[in-house]
Design a protein around this motif. Structure first.
Motif, PDB file in Angstrom:
ATOM      1  N   UNK A   1      -2.559   0.874  11.284  1.00  0.00           N
ATOM      2  CA  UNK A   1      -2.974  -0.423  10.739  1.00  0.00           C
ATOM      3  C   UNK A   1      -2.852  -0.464   9.218  1.00  0.00           C
ATOM      4  N   UNK A   2      -3.240   0.646   8.571  1.00  0.00           N
ATOM      5  CA  UNK A   2      -3.180   0.669   7.107  1.00  0.00           C
ATOM      6  C   UNK A   2      -1.758   0.464   6.603  1.00  0.00           C
ATOM      7  N   UNK A   3      -0.766   0.976   7.362  1.00  0.00           N
ATOM      8  CA  UNK A   3       0.621   0.837   6.927  1.00  0.00           C
ATOM      9  C   UNK A   3       1.046  -0.624   6.880  1.00  0.00           C
ATOM     10  N   UNK A   4       0.502  -1.440   7.766  1.00  0.00           N
ATOM     11  CA  UNK A   4       0.837  -2.864   7.759  1.00  0.00           C
ATOM     12  C   UNK A   4       0.420  -3.535   6.461  1.00  0.00           C
ATOM     13  N   UNK A   5      -0.674  -3.050   5.872  1.00  0.00           N
ATOM     14  CA  UNK A   5      -1.228  -3.669   4.674  1.00  0.00           C
ATOM     15  C   UNK A   5      -0.926  -2.820   3.438  1.00  0.00           C
ATOM     16  N   UNK A   6       0.361  -2.668   3.176  1.00  0.00           N
ATOM     17  CA  UNK A   6       0.750  -1.955   1.964  1.00  0.00           C
ATOM     18  C   UNK A   6       1.855  -0.948   2.158  1.00  0.00           C
ATOM     19  N   UNK A   7       2.237  -0.660   3.395  1.00  0.00           N
ATOM     20  CA  UNK A   7       3.262   0.340   3.638  1.00  0.00           C
ATOM     21  C   UNK A   7       4.557  -0.206   4.177  1.00  0.00           C
ATOM     22  N   UNK A   8       4.709  -1.525   4.196  1.00  0.00           N
ATOM     23  CA  UNK A   8       5.932  -2.142   4.710  1.00  0.00           C
ATOM     24  C   UNK A   8       6.891  -2.462   3.578  1.00  0.00           C
ATOM     25  N   UNK A   9       8.179  -2.394   3.870  1.00  0.00           N
ATOM     26  CA  UNK A   9       9.207  -2.768   2.907  1.00  0.00           C
ATOM     27  C   UNK A   9       9.705  -4.170   3.258  1.00  0.00           C
ATOM     28  N   UNK A  10       8.990  -5.179   2.765  1.00  0.00           N
ATOM     29  CA  UNK A  10       9.333  -6.573   3.084  1.00  0.00           C
ATOM     30  C   UNK A  10      10.377  -7.094   2.096  1.00  0.00           C
TER      31      UNK A  10
ATOM     32  N   UNK B   1     -11.245  -6.566  10.111  1.00  0.00           N
ATOM     33  CA  UNK B   1     -10.123  -5.669   9.813  1.00  0.00           C
ATOM     34  C   UNK B   1      -9.651  -5.768   8.366  1.00  0.00           C
ATOM     35  N   UNK B   2      -9.664  -6.960   7.787  1.00  0.00           N
ATOM     36  CA  UNK B   2      -9.090  -7.125   6.447  1.00  0.00           C
ATOM     37  C   UNK B   2      -9.726  -6.204   5.397  1.00  0.00           C
ATOM     38  N   UNK B   3     -11.042  -6.207   5.235  1.00  0.00           N
ATOM     39  CA  UNK B   3     -11.605  -5.297   4.216  1.00  0.00           C
ATOM     40  C   UNK B   3     -11.367  -3.829   4.535  1.00  0.00           C
ATOM     41  N   UNK B   4     -11.334  -3.472   5.810  1.00  0.00           N
ATOM     42  CA  UNK B   4     -11.103  -2.082   6.191  1.00  0.00           C
ATOM     43  C   UNK B   4      -9.669  -1.644   5.896  1.00  0.00           C
ATOM     44  N   UNK B   5      -8.721  -2.562   6.056  1.00  0.00           N
ATOM     45  CA  UNK B   5      -7.304  -2.215   5.901  1.00  0.00           C
ATOM     46  C   UNK B   5      -6.772  -2.442   4.490  1.00  0.00           C
TER      47      UNK B   5
END
Length: 291
Positions: A1-10, A169-173
């Motif tokens: 989940x953490x990768x979705x919020x900062x680990x993607x190459x958009x 989820x938002x604050x956790x991720x």
């Protein structure tokens, strides 16, 4: 989940392709009759999923300017595409674009939201304030979906659950600092509990309307000596009222469930007139049933 919020190459091509896919899916949900009045069609009229898309873009952008521009382009492509695809399938034709202007204003606002939202990544106290604004908007949607679900169960139940889950989820991720994560979850829980209590306190809502007129185009004949009922009582209640303005009798409905059933008019001698009725959230279709 953490990768979705900062680990993607958009990359820009991915933003454009994602916008096209999001717009096409939303249009499909708006077109499909089976999706009407369900959580699947909510993406075409409310913000909860679009907030997720925006946060994913924001948290995977390298600069605030990149965040603002990518959010803007994503919405600039996806939103008009939603209506463009619906044109051949809508009775309004090109007139369906009358619903687009509010979304266009929100699209312009994404420049600001994308730019400011990027600063959530700075892990400061005001990062929580920025996220808090989105949590409040999600709370508003959660309350609306919860009320609809209670009133017309199970309609919009998945949307209510989606809002609640993403708020936690938002604050956790998004945040790394334990203090921000804890404060964010506490804020989300307080908002959810408050909204739930208010919805339960005000109780379920209903769709009320006059659906049948004595001597009208459907051929119904009745007065206050008749009884009116629905074959499925769970769909709601009917009553016969005299309307002073029309100087005649009307069947008034208070619908509490969507779906198909029959309206039954029973005369004092036991003879019946039956009508098939399809109930939507704020619409209905009724037709006489021929013996």
């Amino acid at each position: 989940m953490k990768k979705l919020f900062g680990g993607l190459n958009l990359t820009w091509p991915k933003i454009v392709i994602g916008a096209i896919l999001a717009g096409a899916y939303t249009a499909l949900m708006a077109i499909l009759p089976a999706a009407k009045d369900t959580s699947f069609a909510d993406i075409s009229i409310s913000f909860e999923v679009w907030i997720l898309f925006g946060i994913l873009i924001i948290t995977n952008s390298k600069t605030p300017l990149e965040s603002a521009l990518k959010c803007f382009v994503f919405f600039l492509i996806s939103q008009p595409l939603v209506y463009l695809i619906q044109v051949p399938f809508s009775r309004m034709g090109w007139g369906i674009f009358v619903y687009y202007p509010p979304w266009f204003y929100w699209t312009l606002f994404t420049l600001v939201m994308g730019y400011v939202g990027w600063y959530m990544r700075k892990e400061k106290w005001w990062s929580l304030v920025i996220l808090g604004a989105m949590l409040v908007l999600l709370t508003y949607h959660y309350a609306g979906f919860l009320r609809e679900s209670i009133s017309f169960f199970p309609n919009h139940l998945l949307s209510a659950i989606f809002c609640a889950v993403t708020m936690i989820a938002y604050p956790l991720c998004i945040f790394e600092r334990r203090q921000l994560r804890t404060a964010g979850v506490i804020l989300s829980v307080v908002l959810l509990i408050t909204a739930t209590v208010l919805v339960l306190a005000t109780g379920p809502t209903a769709y009320e309307t006059d659906i049948l007129a004595n001597g009208g185009s459907l051929g119904a004949t009745f007065d206050d000596t008749y009884t009116a009922e629905l074959a499925d009582p769970a769909c709601g209640e009917l009553s016969i009222r005299y309307e002073e303005n029309l100087e005649d009798y009307m069947v008034h409905a208070r619908f509490t469930k969507t779906g198909s059933t029959e309206l039954i008019l029973t005369a004092p001698d036991g003879t019946q007139q039956r009508f098939a009725i399809e109930i939507g959230r704020d619409t209905y279709d009724i037709a006489p049933i021929t013996p």
